[in-house]
Write an enzyme that holds these catalytic residues in place. Sequence first.
Site, PDB file in Angstrom:
ATOM      1  N   GLU A  58      -5.998   3.312   5.968  1.00 27.91           N
ATOM      2  CA  GLU A  58      -5.671   3.193   4.549  1.00 27.91           C
ATOM      3  C   GLU A  58      -6.052   4.431   3.739  1.00 27.91           C
ATOM      4  OE1 GLU A  58      -6.546   0.101   0.896  1.00 27.91           O
ATOM      5  OE2 GLU A  58      -6.084  -0.673   2.877  1.00 27.91           O
ATOM      6  N   SER A  73     -11.893  -0.859   2.598  1.00 29.04           N
ATOM      7  CA  SER A  73     -11.085  -1.266   3.757  1.00 29.04           C
ATOM      8  C   SER A  73     -10.488  -0.019   4.401  1.00 29.04           C
ATOM      9  CB  SER A  73      -9.970  -2.223   3.322  1.00 29.04           C
ATOM     10  OG  SER A  73     -10.517  -3.418   2.826  1.00 29.04           O
ATOM     11  N   ARG A  93       0.819  -1.216   0.000  1.00 27.16           N
ATOM     12  CA  ARG A  93       0.000   0.000   0.000  1.00 27.16           C
ATOM     13  C   ARG A  93       0.852   1.265   0.000  1.00 27.16           C
ATOM     14  NH1 ARG A  93      -2.217  -3.762  -1.011  1.00 27.16           N
ATOM     15  NH2 ARG A  93      -4.188  -4.620  -0.232  1.00 27.16           N
TER      16      ARG A  93
END
Length: 339
Positions: free
Chosen positions: A333, A239, A163
Amino acid sequence: MREQIMISELTTMRIGGPARYVVEIEQVEDLCWAYEFAEEQGLPVWVMGEGANTIGHDRGFNGVIILNKLRGIEIVAEDEKTMTLRGMAGENWDRFVEFTTVRGLSGIETLSKIPGTLGAAPVQNIGAYGRDASQVLESVEVFDTKTREITIIPKSKMNLSYRSSRFNKGEDVGRFVIVSVTMKLSKGQTLSAPFYASLQRYIDEHNVTDFSPQNIRQMVSTIRADKLPDPQFVASSGSFFKNIYLNKNEADEAEQKGIPLWRNEDGSGKINSGWLIEQCGLKGKQLFGFRVSEKAALVLINESATSYIELDKARTEIRQKVLEKFGYELQQEPVEVSE
């Protein structure tokens, strides 16, 4: 150009105050104009796609938000085993995945139904079910805001990890605007069992033997539809917390504590943060106008919240409970619009 547009209208979490200016970019040439305008006004710039991975603050954004609306997909190279595609950054990611799988191309089929645009794929190094964008990325075409020129950055220069990339971490954050993304995909079926745990369970339960790109896409789409709300209809950012990556020693310790994890070939591992949240009794819990999804605890759904303050309270409570019970610090995130 529009003025005083609520960020809550531009993001799928649907919170955030007014942005002073919003500009939609449909041609590459307009990027230079947008940055020149911001510079003349002495204002910062924030670039967004579909707002699926972006959180707004109550104070809004006293600057220029650029919405990347660049569209188009083309085949740039092909041989017997592979096909290389170039897609414009404003293309919807899932439509791009569909474009590849209907042509029998393999490489990103497990990344089906991830919300957002193609341009976000290298920025976040998006991934799902044990695979990520770095495995197929070749290069990106970018607008360099320092030189005001279009240039190509190869995968080797992107600093890709979980990520993370050169585009969202380090000294170059905000410097480059993704214009197009080039990926090299394989022809025909390339993936085989065993798959990532949740996908493998579906395969076993349904006795699936067809692992073609199209069929894997269909399975992933079915699994995600059952677990993850569609941000077009349910306010969320997908998410909300990142999964936790551990080196071999850390993974060994987690396993000894009975924490389930996904192991890599080198012994390192990944803990599903949703499992940690669920074990803290938070699955389905209502927190300050938000609800931890009862189907996937990694997802935070905005049911009635109207402010960033409420989000911060919900996020803090979840983090504290996981830290107290397991000793792991959850990382968010979605990125946050900032000046």
